[in-house]
Design a protein around this motif. Sequence first.
Motif, PDB file in Angstrom:
ATOM      1  N   VAL A 102      -7.689   9.209  13.113  1.00  0.00           N
ATOM      2  CA  VAL A 102      -8.973   9.749  12.655  1.00  0.00           C
ATOM      3  C   VAL A 102      -9.210   9.457  11.177  1.00  0.00           C
ATOM      4  N   ARG A 103      -8.149   9.442  10.367  1.00  0.00           N
ATOM      5  CA  ARG A 103      -8.360   9.181   8.933  1.00  0.00           C
ATOM      6  C   ARG A 103      -8.878   7.773   8.679  1.00  0.00           C
ATOM      7  N   PHE A 104      -8.727   6.886   9.655  1.00  0.00           N
ATOM      8  CA  PHE A 104      -9.234   5.526   9.504  1.00  0.00           C
ATOM      9  C   PHE A 104     -10.681   5.392   9.971  1.00  0.00           C
ATOM     10  N   LEU A 105     -11.324   6.520  10.229  1.00  0.00           N
ATOM     11  CA  LEU A 105     -12.770   6.571  10.447  1.00  0.00           C
ATOM     12  C   LEU A 105     -13.516   6.938   9.174  1.00  0.00           C
ATOM     13  N   TYR A 110     -12.585   1.504  -1.200  1.00  0.00           N
ATOM     14  CA  TYR A 110     -13.231   0.195  -1.122  1.00  0.00           C
ATOM     15  C   TYR A 110     -14.026  -0.010   0.163  1.00  0.00           C
ATOM     16  N   CYS A 111     -13.979   0.928   1.070  1.00  0.00           N
ATOM     17  CA  CYS A 111     -14.667   0.799   2.363  1.00  0.00           C
ATOM     18  C   CYS A 111     -15.599   1.994   2.544  1.00  0.00           C
ATOM     19  N   GLN A 112     -16.800   1.930   1.917  1.00  0.00           N
ATOM     20  CA  GLN A 112     -17.729   3.062   1.905  1.00  0.00           C
ATOM     21  C   GLN A 112     -18.567   3.066   3.187  1.00  0.00           C
ATOM     22  N   SER A 113     -17.922   3.407   4.280  1.00  0.00           N
ATOM     23  CA  SER A 113     -18.601   3.382   5.578  1.00  0.00           C
ATOM     24  C   SER A 113     -19.796   4.324   5.624  1.00  0.00           C
ATOM     25  N   ASP A 114     -19.771   5.369   4.798  1.00  0.00           N
ATOM     26  CA  ASP A 114     -20.894   6.305   4.772  1.00  0.00           C
ATOM     27  C   ASP A 114     -22.154   5.660   4.201  1.00  0.00           C
ATOM     28  N   ARG A 115     -22.022   4.550   3.478  1.00  0.00           N
ATOM     29  CA  ARG A 115     -23.182   3.840   2.927  1.00  0.00           C
ATOM     30  C   ARG A 115     -23.581   2.634   3.770  1.00  0.00           C
ATOM     31  N   LEU A 183     -19.407   2.446  12.709  1.00  0.00           N
ATOM     32  CA  LEU A 183     -19.696   2.464  14.149  1.00  0.00           C
ATOM     33  C   LEU A 183     -18.754   3.400  14.902  1.00  0.00           C
ATOM     34  N   SER A 184     -17.987   4.212  14.160  1.00  0.00           N
ATOM     35  CA  SER A 184     -17.016   5.160  14.731  1.00  0.00           C
ATOM     36  C   SER A 184     -15.857   4.455  15.418  1.00  0.00           C
ATOM     37  N   ILE A 185     -15.477   3.298  14.898  1.00  0.00           N
ATOM     38  CA  ILE A 185     -14.304   2.571  15.375  1.00  0.00           C
ATOM     39  C   ILE A 185     -13.236   2.655  14.286  1.00  0.00           C
ATOM     40  N   PRO A 186     -12.082   3.266  14.543  1.00  0.00           N
ATOM     41  CA  PRO A 186     -11.035   3.314  13.514  1.00  0.00           C
ATOM     42  C   PRO A 186     -10.633   1.901  13.096  1.00  0.00           C
ATOM     43  N   ALA A 187     -10.554   1.694  11.792  1.00  0.00           N
ATOM     44  CA  ALA A 187     -10.202   0.372  11.266  1.00  0.00           C
ATOM     45  C   ALA A 187      -9.361   0.552  10.018  1.00  0.00           C
ATOM     46  N   ARG A 188      -8.394  -0.341   9.834  1.00  0.00           N
ATOM     47  CA  ARG A 188      -7.498  -0.234   8.680  1.00  0.00           C
ATOM     48  C   ARG A 188      -7.158  -1.605   8.127  1.00  0.00           C
ATOM     49  N   PHE A 189      -6.611  -1.598   6.925  1.00  0.00           N
ATOM     50  CA  PHE A 189      -6.326  -2.792   6.137  1.00  0.00           C
ATOM     51  C   PHE A 189      -4.860  -3.190   6.341  1.00  0.00           C
ATOM     52  N   VAL A 190      -4.612  -4.482   6.581  1.00  0.00           N
ATOM     53  CA  VAL A 190      -3.251  -4.988   6.716  1.00  0.00           C
ATOM     54  C   VAL A 190      -3.032  -6.076   5.672  1.00  0.00           C
ATOM     55  N   ALA A 191      -2.010  -5.912   4.856  1.00  0.00           N
ATOM     56  CA  ALA A 191      -1.628  -6.926   3.887  1.00  0.00           C
ATOM     57  C   ALA A 191      -0.450  -7.722   4.436  1.00  0.00           C
ATOM     58  N   GLY A 192      -0.537  -9.039   4.346  1.00  0.00           N
ATOM     59  CA  GLY A 192       0.537  -9.869   4.873  1.00  0.00           C
ATOM     60  C   GLY A 192       0.644 -11.164   4.113  1.00  0.00           C
ATOM     61  N   ILE A 193       1.167 -12.187   4.797  1.00  0.00           N
ATOM     62  CA  ILE A 193       1.359 -13.498   4.190  1.00  0.00           C
ATOM     63  C   ILE A 193       0.426 -14.495   4.851  1.00  0.00           C
ATOM     64  N   ARG A 239      -5.498   2.437   4.319  1.00  0.00           N
ATOM     65  CA  ARG A 239      -6.943   2.636   4.457  1.00  0.00           C
ATOM     66  C   ARG A 239      -7.708   1.450   3.885  1.00  0.00           C
ATOM     67  N   ASP A 240      -7.231   0.926   2.766  1.00  0.00           N
ATOM     68  CA  ASP A 240      -7.818  -0.263   2.140  1.00  0.00           C
ATOM     69  C   ASP A 240      -6.784  -0.814   1.171  1.00  0.00           C
ATOM     70  N   ALA A 241      -7.199  -1.750   0.325  1.00  0.00           N
ATOM     71  CA  ALA A 241      -6.243  -2.431  -0.554  1.00  0.00           C
ATOM     72  C   ALA A 241      -5.560  -1.494  -1.536  1.00  0.00           C
ATOM     73  N   ALA A 242      -6.166  -0.339  -1.825  1.00  0.00           N
ATOM     74  CA  ALA A 242      -5.547   0.601  -2.756  1.00  0.00           C
ATOM     75  C   ALA A 242      -4.195   1.088  -2.247  1.00  0.00           C
ATOM     76  N   ASP A 243      -4.015   1.138  -0.928  1.00  0.00           N
ATOM     77  CA  ASP A 243      -2.756   1.623  -0.353  1.00  0.00           C
ATOM     78  C   ASP A 243      -1.671   0.562  -0.318  1.00  0.00           C
ATOM     79  N   VAL A 244      -2.038  -0.711  -0.437  1.00  0.00           N
ATOM     80  CA  VAL A 244      -1.053  -1.778  -0.190  1.00  0.00           C
ATOM     81  C   VAL A 244      -1.090  -2.876  -1.248  1.00  0.00           C
TER      82      VAL A 244
END
Length: 308
Positions: A102-105, A110-115, A183-193, A239-244
Amino acid sequence: MTEFELQLGLDYEVADKATLILNIAPARTAAQIVTGESLSLFGAEHSDWYTDRLNANRFLRINAGKGELSIEYACRIALAADFTPIEQLGERSVADLPVDTVRFLLPSRYCQSDRLGEFAQAEFGKLPPGHVRVMAVRDWVRKHVRFQSGFTNPSTSAVDTLVDRRGVCRDFAHLMIGLCRALSIPARFVAGIDYSDGPRDDPMDFHAYVECWLGERWYLFDPTGLCAVTDLIRIGTGRDAADVAFASIFGAVKCAAPRVEMRRVAGTTPVPLPPTHGASTSIHALGDLGQDVEAARPVRLMPGAIAA
């Protein structure tokens, strides 16, 4: 499973004293098995590892005095993706979502879904829910945002990218995440190579992907179209790049470009994403969650020595 060998080098010039928190060690999950690791530090006064209990990301904290600081990290990784037919990848109502998704809704730095809600509903609200809609969001971002290095900065948000239509992988990911959450779809940020077989014109680097919760799991999407999701080496999730962020620096430090090398181990072959399937590498091994790395460690780590 496909096996990879990864080498990372980071070089800094410390003006006085500084502390660096690095997110460079690949995540340990049921689908991504780290079979051996080594770490060499030059110029560090003290270092320790810790695990973010919320996202299971692994961080290296380094205290350094004035002068040169060099970090050399290497590991070997076995990677296996799970594939699911897209007809099984539907959206779930917010009431039926697992509580830890739910927190990924919610909007994040950096992801202002409310706007982004009005735009997202107008563009994607009438599409069939599920994988079709998520792919439509991915394809829209890929089509309407131009990849351009140097145009954005660490403060650029999803709303900025929607307006300017230019950015790098981080910006593509933030915009797709913001639109999916709207759109009420949980989405999250993945940092990789950023990995690909064969010759390339640009140096290998860190890369950003998106995961969306569909059906019963998280599934991978790359809005830039630069890499195969089945070859993503996951370093961090949030949640976004701030976490990773791969480096958070406290103090006056000059940074050189990171040195990133990854190769597929001889005898292993790419595992392509089957047509009409989604790919997931999200499940964490039970033993890796909520277990801190010891504070005291030798500078040189033997294969398999780092626990998460």
